[in-house]
Design an enzyme around this catalytic site. Structure first.
Site, PDB file in Angstrom:
ATOM      1  N   SER A 297       0.830  -1.196   0.000  1.00 23.10           N
ATOM      2  CA  SER A 297       0.000   0.000   0.000  1.00 23.10           C
ATOM      3  C   SER A 297       0.867   1.248   0.000  1.00 23.10           C
ATOM      4  O   SER A 297       1.710   1.435   0.883  1.00 23.10           O
ATOM      5  CB  SER A 297      -0.909   0.020   1.229  1.00 23.10           C
ATOM      6  OG  SER A 297      -1.531   1.279   1.358  1.00 23.10           O
TER       7      SER A 297
ATOM      8  N   HIS B   5      -1.042  -1.156  -4.224  1.00 18.02           N
ATOM      9  CA  HIS B   5      -2.379  -0.908  -3.679  1.00 18.02           C
ATOM     10  C   HIS B   5      -2.523   0.595  -3.440  1.00 18.02           C
ATOM     11  O   HIS B   5      -1.742   1.197  -2.692  1.00 18.02           O
ATOM     12  CB  HIS B   5      -2.528  -1.674  -2.365  1.00 18.02           C
ATOM     13  CG  HIS B   5      -3.910  -1.672  -1.802  1.00 18.02           C
ATOM     14  ND1 HIS B   5      -4.887  -2.567  -2.207  1.00 18.02           N
ATOM     15  CD2 HIS B   5      -4.484  -0.913  -0.849  1.00 18.02           C
ATOM     16  CE1 HIS B   5      -5.994  -2.355  -1.526  1.00 18.02           C
ATOM     17  NE2 HIS B   5      -5.783  -1.350  -0.696  1.00 18.02           N
TER      18      HIS B   5
ATOM     19  N   ASP C 226      -4.845   3.504  -2.065  1.00 21.52           N
ATOM     20  CA  ASP C 226      -5.989   3.816  -1.210  1.00 21.52           C
ATOM     21  C   ASP C 226      -6.535   5.199  -1.545  1.00 21.52           C
ATOM     22  O   ASP C 226      -5.844   6.206  -1.378  1.00 21.52           O
ATOM     23  CB  ASP C 226      -5.573   3.771   0.261  1.00 21.52           C
ATOM     24  CG  ASP C 226      -5.290   2.359   0.731  1.00 21.52           C
ATOM     25  OD1 ASP C 226      -6.168   1.496   0.582  1.00 21.52           O
ATOM     26  OD2 ASP C 226      -4.185   2.120   1.248  1.00 21.52           O
TER      27      ASP C 226
ATOM     28  N   MET D  46      -9.352   7.823  -0.532  1.00 20.63           N
ATOM     29  CA  MET D  46     -10.269   8.149   0.557  1.00 20.63           C
ATOM     30  C   MET D  46     -10.780   9.569   0.396  1.00 20.63           C
ATOM     31  O   MET D  46     -10.025  10.465   0.009  1.00 20.63           O
ATOM     32  CB  MET D  46      -9.570   8.017   1.913  1.00 20.63           C
ATOM     33  CG  MET D  46      -8.844   6.707   2.129  1.00 20.63           C
ATOM     34  SD  MET D  46      -8.101   6.643   3.781  1.00 20.63           S
ATOM     35  CE  MET D  46      -6.959   5.265   3.597  1.00 20.63           C
TER      36      MET D  46
ATOM     37  N   HIS E  16      -8.220   0.817  -4.211  1.00 22.45           N
ATOM     38  CA  HIS E  16      -9.180   0.516  -3.143  1.00 22.45           C
ATOM     39  C   HIS E  16      -9.930   1.804  -2.853  1.00 22.45           C
ATOM     40  O   HIS E  16      -9.387   2.736  -2.243  1.00 22.45           O
ATOM     41  CB  HIS E  16      -8.425   0.018  -1.907  1.00 22.45           C
ATOM     42  CG  HIS E  16      -9.301  -0.267  -0.733  1.00 22.45           C
ATOM     43  ND1 HIS E  16      -8.784  -0.489   0.535  1.00 22.45           N
ATOM     44  CD2 HIS E  16     -10.652  -0.362  -0.601  1.00 22.45           C
ATOM     45  CE1 HIS E  16      -9.778  -0.713   1.371  1.00 22.45           C
ATOM     46  NE2 HIS E  16     -10.920  -0.631   0.714  1.00 22.45           N
TER      47      HIS E  16
ATOM     48  N   MET F 239     -12.304   3.907  -0.980  1.00 26.95           N
ATOM     49  CA  MET F 239     -13.015   4.122   0.280  1.00 26.95           C
ATOM     50  C   MET F 239     -13.708   5.472   0.187  1.00 26.95           C
ATOM     51  O   MET F 239     -13.314   6.452   0.826  1.00 26.95           O
ATOM     52  CB  MET F 239     -12.034   4.049   1.455  1.00 26.95           C
ATOM     53  CG  MET F 239     -11.531   2.649   1.721  1.00 26.95           C
ATOM     54  SD  MET F 239     -10.127   2.584   2.872  1.00 26.95           S
ATOM     55  CE  MET F 239      -8.768   2.818   1.707  1.00 26.95           C
TER      56      MET F 239
ATOM     57  N   MET G 156     -11.530  -6.595   4.875  1.00 24.54           N
ATOM     58  CA  MET G 156     -10.714  -5.678   5.663  1.00 24.54           C
ATOM     59  C   MET G 156     -10.371  -6.312   7.010  1.00 24.54           C
ATOM     60  O   MET G 156     -11.250  -6.831   7.706  1.00 24.54           O
ATOM     61  CB  MET G 156     -11.454  -4.357   5.893  1.00 24.54           C
ATOM     62  CG  MET G 156     -11.666  -3.524   4.645  1.00 24.54           C
ATOM     63  SD  MET G 156     -10.103  -2.996   3.885  1.00 24.54           S
ATOM     64  CE  MET G 156      -9.369  -2.014   5.214  1.00 24.54           C
TER      65      MET G 156
ATOM     66  N   ASP H 249      -6.449  -6.703   3.925  1.00 24.51           N
ATOM     67  CA  ASP H 249      -5.841  -5.378   3.979  1.00 24.51           C
ATOM     68  C   ASP H 249      -5.924  -4.862   5.407  1.00 24.51           C
ATOM     69  O   ASP H 249      -7.016  -4.692   5.944  1.00 24.51           O
ATOM     70  CB  ASP H 249      -6.603  -4.444   3.026  1.00 24.51           C
ATOM     71  CG  ASP H 249      -6.051  -3.033   3.012  1.00 24.51           C
ATOM     72  OD1 ASP H 249      -5.031  -2.763   3.691  1.00 24.51           O
ATOM     73  OD2 ASP H 249      -6.639  -2.173   2.328  1.00 24.51           O
TER      74      ASP H 249
END
Length: 233
Positions: free
Chosen positions: A13, A36, A38, A40, A69, A71, A140, A178
């Site tokens: 990540s 990965h 993220d 957000m 990913h 979110m 998760m 994750d």
């Protein structure tokens, strides 16, 4: 565990990377299976990271495939645009989607693998009927939003149930975990049935991220080799 050997993937990540030097940080994990990413929005989770323009640029310079990913709220609207950016895999949270089957199909139609993520407390059973629509199920192992959290062992039974359902259905769906993945916890997650492992601080927090990736991979491979070995009769 599956009767056929599982493919182990280590996806570091970049949440734990130096955001001022992301191109260089991606180069440090060139032996990873994917990076990965993220995303957000400070709405679905209480943190804010990067958005589509940055991810589009990362896609152009990354030496490894990108595994996004998301979110974020309004994921049905935004996720297809990440697929259009050429990402190898786009994962949405089922808690944020109004139409997860439709979204998974749209991601695949746009050339990306479709992943669906579940928070630690979200049960997997209501979604087993849609496994054939997915390429990956992300369970998760921490509450989403921040890196550096401790692995939640309470999620292991859910991983086992998901692996049993996948194997029983005959579909080819990976299980990604994750959160809190270390050289120790990757063993427990692999034993439970996960085969794609997201690791942030346990990769970028080491002097050599590339060596850390190989150590994580070796630990998971030991579990897979043990589970695929012929059993005495």
């Amino acid at each position: 565990m599956s009767a056929s050997p599982l493919k182990c993937c280590i996806n570091p990540s970049i949440l734990s990377a130096d955001f001022a030097n992301l191109e260089a940080e991606l180069a440090r994990i060139s032996n990873a299976d994917a990076a990965h990413v993220d995303v957000m929005d400070n709405r679905f989770v209480p943190n804010l990271t990067i958005g589509l323009p940055v991810v589009e640029r990362l896609q152009k310079v990354s030496p490894v495939p990108l595994d996004a990913h998301l979110m974020i709220s309004e994921v049905d609207r935004w996720a297809p645009q990440f697929a259009d950016a050429g990402l190898a895999s786009v994962t949405f949270h089922v808690e944020a989607s109004d139409a997860p089957v439709k979204l998974a199909r749209e991601l695949r139609a746009r050339g990306s693998k479709a992943g669906m993520a579940l928070r630690p407390a979200t049960p997997v059973e209501p979604y087993l009927d849609m496994l054939a629509e997915l390429d990956m199920l992300l369970i998760m192992t921490v509450e989403p939003g921040f890196g550096g959290q401790a692995f939640l062992d309470v999620t292991l039974p859910k991983i086992r149930r998901a692996r049993a359902a996948i194997d029983g259905s005959g579909v080819d769906v990976a299980i990604q975990v994750d959160g809190g993945v270390t050289e120790e916890t990757i063993v427990r997650a692999a034993e439970a049935g996960a085969n794609i492992f997201v690791a942030g601080s346990s990769v970028y927090g080491k002097p050599s991220p590339a060596d850390a990736i190989e150590s994580l991979r070796a630990n998971a491979h030991l579990v897979f080799a043990k589970n695929s070995a012929p059993q005495p009769v």
